[in-house]
Scaffold this active site. Structure first.
Site, PDB file in Angstrom:
ATOM      1  N   SER A   1     -21.155   5.985 -37.997  1.00 47.91           N
ATOM      2  CA  SER A   1     -20.817   6.744 -36.785  1.00 47.91           C
ATOM      3  C   SER A   1     -19.326   7.052 -36.670  1.00 47.91           C
ATOM      4  CB  SER A   1     -21.259   5.959 -35.543  1.00 47.91           C
ATOM      5  OG  SER A   1     -20.590   4.701 -35.479  1.00 47.91           O
TER       6      SER A   1
ATOM      7  N   HIS B   1       0.832  -1.200   0.000  1.00 50.06           N
ATOM      8  CA  HIS B   1       0.000   0.000   0.000  1.00 50.06           C
ATOM      9  C   HIS B   1       0.867   1.251   0.000  1.00 50.06           C
ATOM     10  CE1 HIS B   1      -3.815  -2.177   1.679  1.00 50.06           C
ATOM     11  NE2 HIS B   1      -3.374  -2.680   0.556  1.00 50.06           N
TER      12      HIS B   1
ATOM     13  N   GLY C   1     -25.292   1.090 -27.280  1.00 52.29           N
ATOM     14  CA  GLY C   1     -26.199   1.796 -28.162  1.00 52.29           C
ATOM     15  C   GLY C   1     -27.411   2.278 -27.394  1.00 52.29           C
TER      16      GLY C   1
ATOM     17  N   ARG D   1     -10.869   4.273 -20.892  1.00 57.71           N
ATOM     18  CA  ARG D   1     -10.783   2.811 -20.972  1.00 57.71           C
ATOM     19  C   ARG D   1      -9.650   2.282 -20.094  1.00 57.71           C
ATOM     20  NH1 ARG D   1     -11.817   0.938 -27.289  1.00 57.71           N
ATOM     21  NH2 ARG D   1     -13.977   1.712 -27.445  1.00 57.71           N
TER      22      ARG D   1
ATOM     23  N   LEU E   1     -12.606  -3.275 -28.497  1.00 54.38           N
ATOM     24  CA  LEU E   1     -12.830  -2.690 -27.165  1.00 54.38           C
ATOM     25  C   LEU E   1     -11.531  -2.671 -26.363  1.00 54.38           C
ATOM     26  CD1 LEU E   1     -16.281  -4.295 -26.225  1.00 54.38           C
ATOM     27  CD2 LEU E   1     -15.830  -2.122 -27.388  1.00 54.38           C
TER      28      LEU E   1
ATOM     29  N   GLU F   1       1.210   3.733   2.063  1.00 53.07           N
ATOM     30  CA  GLU F   1       1.933   4.056   3.281  1.00 53.07           C
ATOM     31  C   GLU F   1       3.238   3.267   3.379  1.00 53.07           C
ATOM     32  OE1 GLU F   1      -2.535   3.982   4.407  1.00 53.07           O
ATOM     33  OE2 GLU F   1      -1.197   3.094   2.910  1.00 53.07           O
TER      34      GLU F   1
END
Length: 355
Positions: free
Chosen positions: A162, A44, A288, A178, A198, A46
């Protein structure tokens, strides 16, 4: 604390479903150490800050944007290390809503005689981890709806064209989203029409978990998502009982989530709950009009990012971002607050949060 927040941001796209955390250590008015949570399962913030110090930490002050953990998980509790190093004071941005930590980390530090200050830059700290906070409290992914549209609200022409409504600068920002969000979701119609990968195309970008809503399992076997399923995690939500096709998809690396139907479509709320159990903390929804309408109607969308391009498309049959039957009364309209507006070349980017 602002420096701790900037440190925390360095973990974007690398720590999900853990929170973004940064830490700074000060002694005698000098910064002697700093660090951030670098990857899921790793030390972590810290601990990384403590390891970066070249001097004795006794009497130092630790600044951290999120309450230090006090339980054993993938790593030992941070409170234990703070106490052992004889740090005198800990300044915390926001408490951790995780029931394993919330206020218990503060209590452990106080019981060890350490001075604790809470709520410094609290709003900024909570904003930084809004995805994590939502996920911990609801056990459901934080859903960010994203779309690009023309000035007259169209996301495609009447023929379905599009590419591209928005400009290259806007599309670069989408790649950053993303990278930051753990999952990206589309409907099966988008897959059939566009055959997308994607993927995140940023250099060293984290590849999102690809998620497809496919009620009747119409996913083509030669779709790029299927062909690359072993390269990037791919989840298909379906109500289909076609065991042979399910086995074929699983064989090439797809994960199949069985989801019940509701009104002829996947029960999206149940699917989101399943994704939460799979530790998907946040989703970029690039669907969509049908999928977007369902997510909005069910109250699953927490934020919306719209890229508005200086173009007029027109046409009654041209696609819009939200379809379906629509609401009857304006009183039933989901309400959002505008939180940010910026320019990407000639495009306007509008960011909204659920009211």
């Amino acid at each position: 604390m602002k420096l701790a927040i900037e440190e925390a941001k360095r973990g974007r796209g690398k720590v999900n479903p853990n929170p973004l955390v940064g830490a700074v250590i000060v002694k005698n008015d000098q910064i002697i150490g700093q660090g951030y949570h670098e990857k899921f399962g790793g030390p972590h913030a810290e601990i990384n800050a403590i390891k970066s110090c070249q001097t004795d930490l006794e009497g130092a002050t630790l600044y951290v944007n999120l309450e230090p953990c006090c339980h054993f998980g993938k790593t030992p509790p941070c409170t234990q290390a703070i106490i052992e190093k004889k740090i005198k004071k800990v300044v915390i941005g926001s408490l951790d809503p995780n029931r394993l930590v919330s206020a218990k980390g503060v209590q452990a530090l106080k019981e060890a005689g350490i001075e604790v200050v809470k709520g410094v830059c609290q709003e900024e700290c909570q904003e930084l981890n809004r995805v994590f906070f939502h996920f911990i409290r609801t056990n459901r992914p934080y859903v960010l709806l994203k779309y690009a549209m023309s000035l007259d609200g169209k996301i495609a022409t009447r023929t379905g064209d599009s590419k591209w409504i928005s400009g290259s600068a806007s599309r670069a920002r989408v790649q950053a989203l993303r990278h930051e969000m753990m999952g990206i979701m589309v409907g099966i119609n988008t897959v059939i029409k566009d055959d997308p990968r994607l993927s995140c195309r940023l250099e060293n970008g984290r590849q999102p978990v690809r998620i497809v809503c496919d009620t009747h399992l119409r996913l083509p076997a030669d779709a790029r998502l299927v062909k690359t399923a072993r390269e990037s995690p791919t989840i298909i939500g379906t109500a289909s009982q076609d065991l042979e096709k399910i086995r074929q998809l699983e064989k090439v690396g797809c994960q199949i989530f069985r989801v019940p139907q509701k009104d002829g479509h996947l029960d999206l709320k149940i699917f989101m709950e399943q994704l939460g159990k799979a530790s998907i903390d946040g989703i970029l929804l690039e669907g969509g009009g049908t999928l977007n309408e369902c997510a909005l109607r069910l109250g699953l969308v927490e934020a919306i990012t719209i890229f508005m391009a200086p173009k007029i498309i027109g046409g009654q049959s041209a696609k819009t971002a939200v379809e379906g039957v629509g609401i009857e009364s304006l009183q039933d309209a989901p309400a959002f607050n505008l939180t940010k507006m910026q320019m990407f070349d000639q495009d306007i980017c509008l960011e909204y949060r659920k009211r």
